[in-house]
Design an enzyme around this catalytic site. Structure first.
Site, PDB file in Angstrom:
ATOM      1  N   GLY A 189       0.816  -1.197   0.000  1.00 44.12           N
ATOM      2  CA  GLY A 189       0.000   0.000   0.000  1.00 44.12           C
ATOM      3  C   GLY A 189       0.857   1.257   0.000  1.00 44.12           C
ATOM      4  O   GLY A 189       2.087   1.211  -0.117  1.00 44.12           O
ATOM      5  N   VAL A 190       0.192   2.390   0.151  1.00 42.89           N
ATOM      6  CA  VAL A 190       0.871   3.681   0.107  1.00 42.89           C
ATOM      7  C   VAL A 190       1.309   4.082   1.509  1.00 42.89           C
ATOM      8  O   VAL A 190       0.600   3.837   2.484  1.00 42.89           O
ATOM      9  CB  VAL A 190      -0.079   4.755  -0.473  1.00 42.89           C
ATOM     10  CG1 VAL A 190       0.583   6.124  -0.480  1.00 42.89           C
ATOM     11  CG2 VAL A 190      -0.506   4.367  -1.887  1.00 42.89           C
ATOM     12  N   GLY A 191       2.477   4.724   1.627  1.00 41.08           N
ATOM     13  CA  GLY A 191       2.850   5.318   2.908  1.00 41.08           C
ATOM     14  C   GLY A 191       4.206   4.901   3.417  1.00 41.08           C
ATOM     15  O   GLY A 191       4.926   4.098   2.809  1.00 41.08           O
TER      16      GLY A 191
ATOM     17  N   GLU B 213      -0.683  -1.428  -6.869  1.00 40.76           N
ATOM     18  CA  GLU B 213      -1.446  -0.305  -7.426  1.00 40.76           C
ATOM     19  C   GLU B 213      -0.589   0.929  -7.655  1.00 40.76           C
ATOM     20  O   GLU B 213      -0.818   1.691  -8.591  1.00 40.76           O
ATOM     21  CB  GLU B 213      -2.569   0.131  -6.488  1.00 40.76           C
ATOM     22  CG  GLU B 213      -3.352  -0.946  -5.860  1.00 40.76           C
ATOM     23  CD  GLU B 213      -4.198  -0.398  -4.734  1.00 40.76           C
ATOM     24  OE1 GLU B 213      -5.378  -0.126  -4.983  1.00 40.76           O
ATOM     25  OE2 GLU B 213      -3.671  -0.232  -3.615  1.00 40.76           O
TER      26      GLU B 213
ATOM     27  N   ILE C 244      -6.230   1.708  10.126  1.00 37.34           N
ATOM     28  CA  ILE C 244      -6.429   2.745  11.144  1.00 37.34           C
ATOM     29  C   ILE C 244      -6.534   2.100  12.515  1.00 37.34           C
ATOM     30  O   ILE C 244      -5.906   2.536  13.474  1.00 37.34           O
ATOM     31  CB  ILE C 244      -7.687   3.576  10.828  1.00 37.34           C
ATOM     32  CG1 ILE C 244      -7.451   4.443   9.585  1.00 37.34           C
ATOM     33  CG2 ILE C 244      -8.073   4.455  12.024  1.00 37.34           C
ATOM     34  CD1 ILE C 244      -8.667   5.236   9.144  1.00 37.34           C
TER      35      ILE C 244
ATOM     36  N   ASN D 293      -9.748   8.515   3.968  1.00 35.41           N
ATOM     37  CA  ASN D 293      -9.464   8.538   2.531  1.00 35.41           C
ATOM     38  C   ASN D 293     -10.370   7.598   1.736  1.00 35.41           C
ATOM     39  O   ASN D 293     -10.909   7.966   0.715  1.00 35.41           O
ATOM     40  CB  ASN D 293      -8.005   8.160   2.266  1.00 35.41           C
ATOM     41  CG  ASN D 293      -7.030   9.145   2.880  1.00 35.41           C
ATOM     42  OD1 ASN D 293      -7.302  10.331   2.944  1.00 35.41           O
ATOM     43  ND2 ASN D 293      -5.897   8.643   3.334  1.00 35.41           N
TER      44      ASN D 293
ATOM     45  N   GLY E 280      -7.791  -0.044  -2.754  1.00 31.76           N
ATOM     46  CA  GLY E 280      -7.649  -1.415  -3.233  1.00 31.76           C
ATOM     47  C   GLY E 280      -7.356  -2.421  -2.144  1.00 31.76           C
ATOM     48  O   GLY E 280      -7.151  -3.599  -2.434  1.00 31.76           O
TER      49      GLY E 280
ATOM     50  N   LYS F 226      -1.891   9.731  18.044  1.00 30.73           N
ATOM     51  CA  LYS F 226      -2.189  10.924  18.856  1.00 30.73           C
ATOM     52  C   LYS F 226      -1.413  10.928  20.175  1.00 30.73           C
ATOM     53  O   LYS F 226      -1.998  11.026  21.266  1.00 30.73           O
ATOM     54  CB  LYS F 226      -3.698  11.020  19.135  1.00 30.73           C
ATOM     55  CG  LYS F 226      -4.563  11.241  17.899  1.00 30.73           C
ATOM     56  CD  LYS F 226      -4.381  12.620  17.314  1.00 30.73           C
ATOM     57  CE  LYS F 226      -5.341  12.850  16.145  1.00 30.73           C
ATOM     58  NZ  LYS F 226      -5.134  14.172  15.519  1.00 30.73           N
TER      59      LYS F 226
END
Length: 500
Positions: free
Chosen positions: A265-267, A291, A361, A381, A385, A405
């Site tokens: 995934g992204v990040g 992706e 999350i 967001n 996918g 946090k």
């Protein structure tokens, strides 16, 4: 430099001229994917027109479809007009996110592999106009896309009118990177003929009737530069756990020594995993079927550890894009850019037996995953996918730091406040504290593993106390929960600002 031809000269307009041609009430199908290859000039000009004409009482409404998230010049510009009424299937723009969570813009959060069918079957509003960024257009209607494929081919196929931003920000060698293949959604068809990530089964362009192209604007505006943070200690620890687990699976004979293709995934966490693979002497060259390709792929190339990366978008930083351009001819064999319904297609994912790595999350003690909503109600967001890969991969790995946090939020909770991936689909969870392999485990064992392996020490005793009380309250039933307190952690955070 883009080759000049009669079609381009005949259709050439300014962005402002094209903006005047767009309907007041319109469904736009736009190129762009996280954020790469999206139109930048026409949406800004259209937004300016909307702002001016609203002063004289004109009304506007926009349904905006893209591949995934896009840049400020598209999502942000149109969102700020107040005319954006519907957005699909994924976004990451702060202003648009606020409108969605305020109920002013409808957002349909969709698995990326499902979007095409919904469009072609008429479930979603039909596409009036396709706006795409391209690096070349031929006189007979061949459109060569830029840094993303996403949903562009489907939008071009189904739109009544097409407008193109012809960019000179990429070398024309990029033309050979795309592989455009679209299966039919109106009849029973054969299998998608992709066996390996390197397979090319389509064309490097999208073919459209030239008469559908109503306007072309030249552009020199680059994609929004993606900023990557240096992976912190938590990301590095997560990466270490993942790599150790993969080596264990190879020893157990569940992953072949030549590996299976990887999806990430992204990040920052995903980047840390790939960067760690590049440095780890125990890892040899890998293949990717994913992706989005980010800067971390350069670490693999430098280490001689990337065979091929199949993707739907090249999402590089400014320096990364410069490096890609410098090597664009030499790296043609390293990348394939596909439509997202192919990059995310369950059939292809299942056939290849991918190792999927995505972020969450929050995760609950039984392995349900929330990928999209903060405190159960506020969209972040979208699912993107992650569902396509989670359900269909050989191995599905979810990764997240155990705290958020400043420690006031635990990513491991008694019950997720929103469910995107249920416990029937999830397998492996990783935080900086450890890895929980839930395969073959009944619910009670899953809870024990997640609490002991993944939860942060400051929340571990509190999770144990919840679970032990749930066992008593439910009298030891199959999946013990104390329903009166299952979401009490979230309620406490909303009231006090902390789950502690």
């Amino acid at each position: 430099m883009t080759v000049t031809n009669s079609l381009i000269e005949e259709k050439l307009k300014t962005a402002e001229e094209i903006a005047l041609l767009l309907p007041n009430h319109v469904t736009l199908g736009c190129s762009g994917f996280t954020p790469a290859g999206y139109p930048k000039l026409i949406p800004v000009a259209f937004a300016k027109r909307i702002e001016e004409e609203k002063k004289s009482g004109m009304s506007f409404s926009i349904n905006l479809y893209a591949g995934a998230s896009t840049g400020e010049e598209l999502d942000g510009a149109l969102a700020k007009t107040g005319a954006l009424k519907l957005r699909i299937p994924y976004q990451s723009n702060p202003h648009l996110r606020n409108l969605i969570n305020q109920g002013e813009t409808d957002f349909i959060d969709m698995h990326l592999s499902h979007v095409v069918k919904y469009i072609e079957h008429g479930i979603l509003p039909k596409i009036d106009v396709a706006l795409v960024e391209a690096i070349d257009v031929t006189t007979d209607g061949k459109i060569y896309l830029s840094t993303s494929s996403g949903m562009s081919a489907t939008y071009l196929k189904n739109a009544e009118s097409i407008y193109i931003e012809l960019t000179d920000t990429h070398p024309l060698e990029l033309k050979s990177y795309h592989d455009i293949y679209l299966p039919s959604h109106h009849m029973k068809g054969g299998p998608i003929p992709i066996i390996n990530p390197s397979d090319r089964v389509g064309e490097p362009f999208v073919q459209v009737p030239p008469e559908k192209i109503k306007g072309i604007v030249r552009s020199s505006k680059p994609d929004a530069a993606t900023v990557f943070k240096t992976p912190d200690a938590d990301c590095q620890n997560i990466a270490s756990h993942v790599l150790e687990f993969i080596q264990h699976e190879i020893k157990m004979g569940r992953i072949p020594k030549e590996y299976l293709p990887f999806q990430n995934g992204v990040g920052n966490i995903a980047n840390a995993v790939l960067a760690s693979m590049a440095k780890d002497s125990k890892f040899h060259a890998i293949q990717m079927y994913t992706e989005v390709v980010q800067d971390s792929v350069f670490d693999l190339i430098d280490a001689g550890k990337l065979e091929i990366a199949s993707t739907s978008a090249l999402t590089f930083s400014e320096l990364g894009l410069k490096r890609f351009h410098e090597n664009i001819s030499a790296w043609k064999s390293k990348f394939v850019i596909r439509p997202q319904e192919i990059s995310n297609h369950p059939e292809v994912i299942r056939r290849m037996g991918l190792i999927a790595m995505n972020t969450a999350i929050e995760i609950d003690i039984y392995g349900n995953v929330n990928s999209t909503h903060v405190m159960g109600t506020s969209m972040m967001n979208g699912i993107g996918g992650s569902g396509d890969f989670t359900r269909n991969s050989h191995l599905s790995i979810f990764m997240t730091p155990s705290l958020a946090k400043d420690g006031n939020i635990s990513a491991i909770v008694p019950m997720v406040s929103h469910t995107d991936h249920n416990e029937h689909s999830t397998m492996i969870f990783v935080t900086e504290n450890g890895l929980a392999d839930l395969r073959g485990c009944p619910p009670k064992k899953r809870a024990e593993l997640i609490i002991e392996k993944c939860a942060h020490p400051i929340y571990r005793d509190k999770l144990r106390a919840y679970y032990e009380n749930a066992l008593k309250v439910s009298k030891g039933k199959h999946t013990p929960h104390d329903l009166e307190n299952a979401l009490s952690w979230h309620v406490q955070f909303l009231k006090t600002g902390s789950m502690k």
